[in-house]
Design a protein around this motif. Sequence first.
Motif, PDB file in Angstrom:
ATOM      1  N   ASP A   3       8.941 -10.559   2.392  1.00 50.97           N
ATOM      2  CA  ASP A   3       8.619  -9.153   2.126  1.00 50.97           C
ATOM      3  C   ASP A   3       7.610  -9.046   0.989  1.00 50.97           C
ATOM      4  OD1 ASP A   3       9.058  -6.483   2.932  1.00 50.97           O
ATOM      5  OD2 ASP A   3      10.182  -6.129   1.081  1.00 50.97           O
ATOM      6  N   ARG A   6       4.378  -9.872   2.472  1.00 54.44           N
ATOM      7  CA  ARG A   6       3.890  -8.746   3.275  1.00 54.44           C
ATOM      8  C   ARG A   6       3.215  -7.706   2.401  1.00 54.44           C
ATOM      9  NH1 ARG A   6       5.325  -3.829   3.744  1.00 54.44           N
ATOM     10  NH2 ARG A   6       7.184  -4.186   2.470  1.00 54.44           N
ATOM     11  N   GLU A   7       3.864  -7.374   1.254  1.00 55.36           N
ATOM     12  CA  GLU A   7       3.279  -6.376   0.356  1.00 55.36           C
ATOM     13  C   GLU A   7       1.924  -6.846  -0.186  1.00 55.36           C
ATOM     14  OE1 GLU A   7       6.252  -5.766  -2.578  1.00 55.36           O
ATOM     15  OE2 GLU A   7       7.504  -4.469  -1.298  1.00 55.36           O
ATOM     16  N   GLU A   8       1.853  -8.142  -0.512  1.00 52.42           N
ATOM     17  CA  GLU A   8       0.606  -8.694  -1.016  1.00 52.42           C
ATOM     18  C   GLU A   8      -0.491  -8.622   0.046  1.00 52.42           C
ATOM     19  OE1 GLU A   8      -2.129 -10.395  -3.568  1.00 52.42           O
ATOM     20  OE2 GLU A   8      -0.144  -9.559  -3.974  1.00 52.42           O
ATOM     21  N   GLU A  10      -0.586  -6.553   2.507  1.00 49.45           N
ATOM     22  CA  GLU A  10      -0.894  -5.132   2.726  1.00 49.45           C
ATOM     23  C   GLU A  10      -1.877  -4.637   1.680  1.00 49.45           C
ATOM     24  OE1 GLU A  10       1.623  -1.008   2.432  1.00 49.45           O
ATOM     25  OE2 GLU A  10       2.534  -2.643   3.591  1.00 49.45           O
ATOM     26  N   ARG A  11      -1.685  -5.092   0.413  1.00 47.98           N
ATOM     27  CA  ARG A  11      -2.587  -4.652  -0.660  1.00 47.98           C
ATOM     28  C   ARG A  11      -3.981  -5.244  -0.495  1.00 47.98           C
ATOM     29  NH1 ARG A  11       1.967  -5.581  -3.939  1.00 47.98           N
ATOM     30  NH2 ARG A  11       1.105  -7.630  -4.523  1.00 47.98           N
ATOM     31  N   ALA A  18       0.113  -9.645   7.473  1.00 42.84           N
ATOM     32  CA  ALA A  18       1.241  -8.783   7.102  1.00 42.84           C
ATOM     33  C   ALA A  18       2.161  -8.561   8.296  1.00 42.84           C
ATOM     34  CB  ALA A  18       0.720  -7.445   6.571  1.00 42.84           C
TER      35      ALA A  18
END
Length: 255
Positions: A3, A6-8, A10-11, A18
């Motif tokens: 997770d 995934r956030e990384e 997404e950024r 992601a």
Amino acid sequence: QLDMLREECERTGQFVKAQECVNKMRDVNLRHAKKLEQRSHQANVDTKGRLKEEHKLELLTFSRMWEEKIAQYDQNASNLITEVKMKHTSDFKEQDGILKVQLMNKRPRFSKKVMDMRALMERCVQQRKYLEAEDVKKKLAVQDQYEIDLFDEQLAVTFEKRIAVLKTQYINELKAVEQKVKLGREEILSQRQVDFEKLLKRHANVFKELDNETKLHVAKTQRYIHRQVKAMVHDPLKTGMDLRGVSRTLREGNT
């Protein structure tokens, strides 16, 4: 970790990566859910194994208890029969002696023929008919001996008959005791069988109840996981499943 990755992604705009993280997270959750479902089938395995050992020990204790009980009954029965036989032997000696004394004290009752011959001999002597008296005396001696021998034979027959009656009485008494012992033993064996069947039924009911609990637990686990999977599949934002309830239930089941 997935997770956070995934956030990384997404950024940083790595949307394909992601999505791969999302897919992996969902796959991890599904595999974990599958493991939990499999574990739910084994929730009561340890309990069942412990119960089997307890039941085995209980059956062993049951068998030993009844073996000792039957052995004690057989020993008591053997002692009882021995006592009856000893009592019969002692009583027979006593009755045999009493009967012999009674028969020995009996005197023969001579017939009218003997009494008439004695009276005739006495008259011959009174009339000084000594030769006739001698002749009558000889005949009287023969008749006396005949009737004495007959009396002795009758005494022997009477003795044997009474002894036979006494022995028959002892045999009947011994048979009655042996029959009572046999019936008592059959009652014990019958009671043992009844108790054994009750014990097996109780053991079977315990396992049946445990199996029913396991089936119920498996059904609840499957329904719970199915709801979580369904929610995760239909909600794009849901990347995981809350399986803490299933894990807690499994721990309680194993306890």
